[in-house]
Scaffold this motif. Structure first.
Motif, PDB file in Angstrom:
ATOM      1  N   SER A 152       0.600 102.493 -98.295  1.00 17.92           N
ATOM      2  CA  SER A 152       1.396 101.736 -98.541  1.00 17.92           C
ATOM      3  C   SER A 152       1.307 100.703 -97.698  1.00 17.92           C
ATOM      4  O   SER A 152       1.656  98.959 -98.140  1.00 17.92           O
ATOM      5  N   ARG A 153       1.207  99.852 -96.643  1.00 18.65           N
ATOM      6  CA  ARG A 153       0.497  99.023 -95.953  1.00 18.65           C
ATOM      7  C   ARG A 153      -0.643  98.622 -96.085  1.00 18.65           C
ATOM      8  O   ARG A 153      -1.054  97.561 -96.134  1.00 18.65           O
ATOM      9  N   LYS A 154      -1.417  99.067 -97.329  1.00 16.92           N
ATOM     10  CA  LYS A 154      -3.315  97.867 -97.809  1.00 16.92           C
ATOM     11  C   LYS A 154      -2.117  97.278 -98.466  1.00 16.92           C
ATOM     12  O   LYS A 154      -1.660  97.042 -99.583  1.00 16.92           O
ATOM     13  N   PRO A 155      -2.796  95.932 -98.556  1.00 18.49           N
ATOM     14  CA  PRO A 155      -2.022  94.786 -99.436  1.00 18.49           C
ATOM     15  C   PRO A 155      -2.624  94.752-100.658  1.00 18.49           C
ATOM     16  O   PRO A 155      -1.842  93.723-101.538  1.00 18.49           O
ATOM     17  N   LEU A 156      -3.417  95.439-101.451  1.00 23.28           N
ATOM     18  CA  LEU A 156      -3.562  94.528-102.202  1.00 23.28           C
ATOM     19  C   LEU A 156      -3.741  96.310-103.442  1.00 23.28           C
ATOM     20  O   LEU A 156      -3.965  97.248-103.049  1.00 23.28           O
ATOM     21  N   ASP A 157      -2.512  95.617-104.862  1.00 25.84           N
ATOM     22  CA  ASP A 157      -2.706  96.831-105.666  1.00 25.84           C
ATOM     23  C   ASP A 157      -3.455  97.176-107.455  1.00 25.84           C
ATOM     24  O   ASP A 157      -4.410  95.981-106.842  1.00 25.84           O
ATOM     25  N   ALA A 158      -3.303  96.862-107.792  1.00 28.20           N
ATOM     26  CA  ALA A 158      -4.375  97.515-109.225  1.00 28.20           C
ATOM     27  C   ALA A 158      -4.750  95.722-109.764  1.00 28.20           C
ATOM     28  O   ALA A 158      -5.783  95.076-109.983  1.00 28.20           O
ATOM     29  N   ASN A 159      -3.665  94.674-109.514  1.00 32.40           N
ATOM     30  CA  ASN A 159      -3.520  94.142-110.524  1.00 32.40           C
ATOM     31  C   ASN A 159      -4.444  92.890-109.670  1.00 32.40           C
ATOM     32  O   ASN A 159      -5.307  92.130-110.168  1.00 32.40           O
ATOM     33  N   HIS A 160      -4.205  92.816-108.082  1.00 33.26           N
ATOM     34  CA  HIS A 160      -4.985  92.213-107.747  1.00 33.26           C
ATOM     35  C   HIS A 160      -6.650  91.686-107.225  1.00 33.26           C
ATOM     36  O   HIS A 160      -7.289  91.487-107.588  1.00 33.26           O
ATOM     37  N   LEU A 161      -6.405  93.731-107.644  1.00 30.53           N
ATOM     38  CA  LEU A 161      -8.500  93.730-108.136  1.00 30.53           C
ATOM     39  C   LEU A 161      -9.049  93.631-109.562  1.00 30.53           C
ATOM     40  O   LEU A 161     -10.260  93.466-109.039  1.00 30.53           O
ATOM     41  N   LYS A 162      -8.046  93.849-110.458  1.00 33.65           N
ATOM     42  CA  LYS A 162      -8.542  92.982-111.396  1.00 33.65           C
ATOM     43  C   LYS A 162      -8.864  91.299-111.155  1.00 33.65           C
ATOM     44  O   LYS A 162      -9.571  91.024-112.002  1.00 33.65           O
ATOM     45  N   ILE A 163      -7.697  91.306-111.402  1.00 35.02           N
ATOM     46  CA  ILE A 163      -7.839  89.411-110.554  1.00 35.02           C
ATOM     47  C   ILE A 163      -8.754  88.832-110.267  1.00 35.02           C
ATOM     48  O   ILE A 163      -9.902  88.306-110.267  1.00 35.02           O
ATOM     49  N   LEU A 164      -9.087  89.892-108.643  1.00 40.72           N
ATOM     50  CA  LEU A 164     -10.817  89.063-108.380  1.00 40.72           C
ATOM     51  C   LEU A 164     -11.920  89.296-108.181  1.00 40.72           C
ATOM     52  O   LEU A 164     -12.243  88.436-108.889  1.00 40.72           O
ATOM     53  N   ASN A 216      -3.924  99.683-102.614  1.00 40.74           N
ATOM     54  CA  ASN A 216      -2.913 100.539-102.487  1.00 40.74           C
ATOM     55  C   ASN A 216      -3.083 102.031-103.233  1.00 40.74           C
ATOM     56  O   ASN A 216      -1.564 102.485-102.505  1.00 40.74           O
ATOM     57  N   GLY A 217      -3.096 101.877-103.960  1.00 41.31           N
ATOM     58  CA  GLY A 217      -3.078 102.917-105.426  1.00 41.31           C
ATOM     59  C   GLY A 217      -2.253 102.459-105.999  1.00 41.31           C
ATOM     60  O   GLY A 217      -1.666 103.139-107.046  1.00 41.31           O
ATOM     61  N   LYS A 218      -1.422 101.443-105.644  1.00 44.78           N
ATOM     62  CA  LYS A 218      -0.350 101.113-106.815  1.00 44.78           C
ATOM     63  C   LYS A 218      -0.842  99.873-107.909  1.00 44.78           C
ATOM     64  O   LYS A 218      -1.762  99.473-107.642  1.00 44.78           O
TER      65      LYS A 218
END
Length: 245
Positions: A8-20, A213-215
């Motif tokens: 939960s403390r990790k900063p990137l969710d699935a949308n962040h990865l997609k945009i990157l 973060n798995g979200k």
């Protein structure tokens, strides 16, 4: 609980990865369609495919309807084929390479075969499942999809080792550095020079993947469809712009 708290403390969710991943892909395709773009754009672009492959496996594990998932991939693979042909080959019809959504569709089918193999209690069923997965890898080679059979195998690395970044890193290293035949560049290391595969730069995608973060992030339809629409749309725009350059 400790592991969940750490995630939960990790900063990137699935949308962040997609945009990157979309940003990295855009840089790579700008490099591919213009004459004066610097090589670093191509190098950064190598991160896109592993991130998308990772997200495909996440989608496979968490989607409610795998049939719809495959259907979406198939539809946009068909839509993307002409823009991809124009960008890569300069013609409406270019049979020598197929767009990356076909790679992901084969990866999705391969995961389904391996899922069936894991569920089978008979040797014959297990062989059919594993054999089907291997046939998908072979199909990637024969059909000349983007990244070939190695691209399908990359998807399977993330499927076979979920939540195990060291194994994922090792799998990417073997596929992209040892097996993949592509462009190389020299890297000086401790007084010697190593030949490093350009595609192996994609291993650095493990950095943002490890920060995931798995979200899912926002459930707005924009994020759901952005990756699908972006792929054919940006290639179409770049092809039109290339006519002016």
């Amino acid at each position: 609980m400790k592991n969940q708290h750490s995630e939960s403390r990790k900063p990137l969710d699935a949308n962040h990865l997609k945009i990157l991943a979309m940003f990295c892909m855009l840089l790579d395709h700008i490099w591919a369609t213009t004459r004066l773009s610097p090589p670093w754009m191509h190098y950064v672009g190598r991160l896109a495919f592993p991130i998308f492959a990772f997200q495909l496996t996440e989608g496979f594990f968490h989607t409610r309807d795998r049939k719809k998932y495959k259907k979406r991939l198939l539809i946009f693979a068909l839509i993307s084929e002409i823009p991809f042909n124009l960008m890569v080959g300069g013609y409406w019809l270019y049979p020598f390479q197929q767009n990356v959504l076909w790679t992901f569709l084969l990866g999705l089918l391969a995961m389904e075969f391996l899922e069936k193999a894991k569920a089978c209690r008979t040797p014959a069923g297990w062989i059919r499942g594993v054999g089907g997965g291997l046939l998908c890898v072979l199909a990637g080679m024969v059909l000349a999809v983007d990244y070939g059979g190695i691209g399908v195998a990359t998807v399977l690395v993330f499927y076979l080792f979920p939540g195990r970044p060291l194994f994922q890193f090792a799998g990417l290293f073997v596929l992209l550095q040892v097996i993949f035949q592509g462009q190389y560049f020299a890297v000086p290391v401790f007084g010697t020079v190593l030949e490093w595969n350009v595609e192996a730069i994609g291993i650095l995608a493990m950095v943002p993947i490890c920060l995931y973060n798995g979200k899912r992030g926002s459930t707005h339809p924009f994020f759901r469809w952005a990756g699908y629409v972006f792929y054919p749309a940006h290639m179409t725009v770049l092809c039109l712009l290339s006519l002016l350059w």
